[in-house]
Design a protein around this motif. Structure first.
Motif, PDB file in Angstrom:
ATOM      1  N   UNK A   1       0.869  -1.066  -0.107  1.00  0.00           N
ATOM      2  CA  UNK A   1      -0.169  -0.010   0.080  1.00  0.00           C
ATOM      3  C   UNK A   1       0.858   1.247  -0.041  1.00  0.00           C
ATOM      4  N   UNK A   2       0.427   2.341  -0.422  1.00  0.00           N
ATOM      5  CA  UNK A   2       1.346   3.409  -0.525  1.00  0.00           C
ATOM      6  C   UNK A   2       0.672   4.434   0.785  1.00  0.00           C
ATOM      7  N   UNK A   3       1.590   5.118   1.292  1.00  0.00           N
ATOM      8  CA  UNK A   3       1.560   6.281   2.382  1.00  0.00           C
ATOM      9  C   UNK A   3       0.870   7.345   1.321  1.00  0.00           C
ATOM     10  N   UNK A   4      -0.214   8.105   1.965  1.00  0.00           N
ATOM     11  CA  UNK A   4      -0.431   9.495   1.550  1.00  0.00           C
ATOM     12  C   UNK A   4       0.546  10.378   1.155  1.00  0.00           C
ATOM     13  N   UNK A   5       0.555  10.908  -0.188  1.00  0.00           N
ATOM     14  CA  UNK A   5       1.682  11.734  -0.473  1.00  0.00           C
ATOM     15  C   UNK A   5       1.132  13.131  -0.539  1.00  0.00           C
ATOM     16  N   UNK A   6       1.894  14.068  -0.037  1.00  0.00           N
ATOM     17  CA  UNK A   6       1.376  15.499   0.015  1.00  0.00           C
ATOM     18  C   UNK A   6       0.951  16.120  -1.274  1.00  0.00           C
ATOM     19  N   UNK A   7       1.691  15.676  -2.447  1.00  0.00           N
ATOM     20  CA  UNK A   7       1.497  16.210  -3.655  1.00  0.00           C
ATOM     21  C   UNK A   7       0.777  15.405  -4.679  1.00  0.00           C
ATOM     22  N   UNK A   8       1.051  14.143  -4.760  1.00  0.00           N
ATOM     23  CA  UNK A   8       0.618  13.180  -5.506  1.00  0.00           C
ATOM     24  C   UNK A   8      -0.556  12.218  -5.078  1.00  0.00           C
ATOM     25  N   UNK A   9      -1.267  11.693  -6.281  1.00  0.00           N
ATOM     26  CA  UNK A   9      -2.075  10.556  -5.798  1.00  0.00           C
ATOM     27  C   UNK A   9      -2.004   9.615  -7.252  1.00  0.00           C
ATOM     28  N   UNK A  10      -2.182   8.209  -6.753  1.00  0.00           N
ATOM     29  CA  UNK A  10      -1.713   7.306  -7.673  1.00  0.00           C
ATOM     30  C   UNK A  10      -3.151   6.499  -8.272  1.00  0.00           C
TER      31      UNK A  10
END
Length: 315
Positions: free
Chosen positions: A209-218
């Protein structure tokens, strides 16, 4: 979705051992079994009891449930805390009884309808392969784009001699391959349950799973950036620098762009056989009007532009 207090349903304290859980279930199952009970809500209570027992009798599910904490009350609106299941290792897993599809939405949110599949019966002999184990880990987007080596911590529930659940911890160095996506698994051979006799150990499957990113979404292999632009950059066009996970690039904003206009950088998404794309979604940002000069500039625009954004609404 409502929180279910499985300990309350079974009339148990959170420190109850496995023997106490089993006794409580037998007692309540006799009381509420639909074939013999005269209680008006016997069938519903029997199903609720079966769900509670399914969780509390299984050391892995119980340890995961206990990780949610004890501050919730039965019937409260509930959603699992972010990353509550990170690094929690489930060995074998499985539904040990009952029909998982009859369980509540609360159960499904935590454990899934078909997750934790039952382990195979271990045959007699001296060469029995160990069971695979499963855990969920969170990585950064940049780890997937560039590849990385990370140290992770896993927690595994085990039963002690008194029938109480104890948590054991272990650390592993793992290699994160380029382009791994959320929901995919990294298999670590031989890191699961030990085998019997000369049998090989099972494997450890790490769900990504991906950590929430402050700039991007996947989304899939594509990466999205919401980009603030000024009204004049959107309307007149501009060439500006934008951040990407691998560094800044120059982006040309076409004239007459609108709020929500989507611009594509082909092949700048997650690495793959066919690489994903990087999408920039324009978000028009208005300058503040805190000074008299700024207010005057807005008033000048109001007089010079014959513009009604609500024409399409008929007003």
């Amino acid at each position: 979705m409502q929180y279910k207090d499985y300990y309350q349903i079974m009339g148990l304290s959170r420190s109850a051992n496995q023997a106490e859980i089993k006794r409580a279930y037998r007692k309540l199952a006799r009381k509420y079994h639909p074939d013999v009970s005269k209680e008006p809500d016997a069938e519903a209570k029997f199903k609720e009891l079966g769900e509670a027992y399914e969780v509390l009798k299984d050391p892995q599910k119980r340890a995961a449930y206990d990780k949610l904490g004890s501050n919730w009350k039965a019937g409260e609106d509930f959603s699992p805390p972010p990353k509550w299941d990170e690094g929690f290792e489930f060995r074998g897993g499985g539904f040990t009884g009952g029909d998982a599809n009859a369980f509540s939405a609360f159960f499904a949110q935590l454990f899934g309808r078909d997750g934790f599949r039952p382990a195979d019966q271990v045959p007699h002999g001296f060469r029995v392969r160990g069971q695979d184990s499963h855990a969920k880990i969170y990585i950064d987007l940049e780890d997937s784009i560039q590849g990385a080596t990370r140290n992770i911590s896993l927690s595994t529930p085990e039963m002690d001699a008194q029938g109480r659940v104890q948590i054991k911890h272990r650390n592993l160095n793992i290699k994160i391959p380029k382009g791994v996506k959320p929901g995919q698994h990294i298999r670590l051979a031989g890191q699961g349950d030990p085998g019997l006799g000369d049998g090989k150990s099972g494997d450890l499957l790490l769900e990504i799973a991906f950590n929430n990113h402050p700039l991007y979404r996947v989304s899939g292999t594509d990466i999205y950036l919401d980009l603030p632009v000024t009204p004049w950059e959107a309307r007149l066009g501009a060439k500006i620098k934008i951040p990407t996970p691998v560094g800044t690039v120059d982006l040309k904003i076409p004239p007459h762009s609108e709020q929500g206009t989507k611009l594509r950088l082909k092949g700048h998404g997650l690495p793959a056989k066919t690489p994903g794309d990087f999408y920039v979604v324009l978000q028009i940002a208005l300058p503040p009007a805190h000074s008299e000069e700024a207010k005057a500039a807005y008033q000048k625009m109001q007089h010079e532009f014959d513009f009604n954004p609500r024409v399409s609404l008929g007003v």
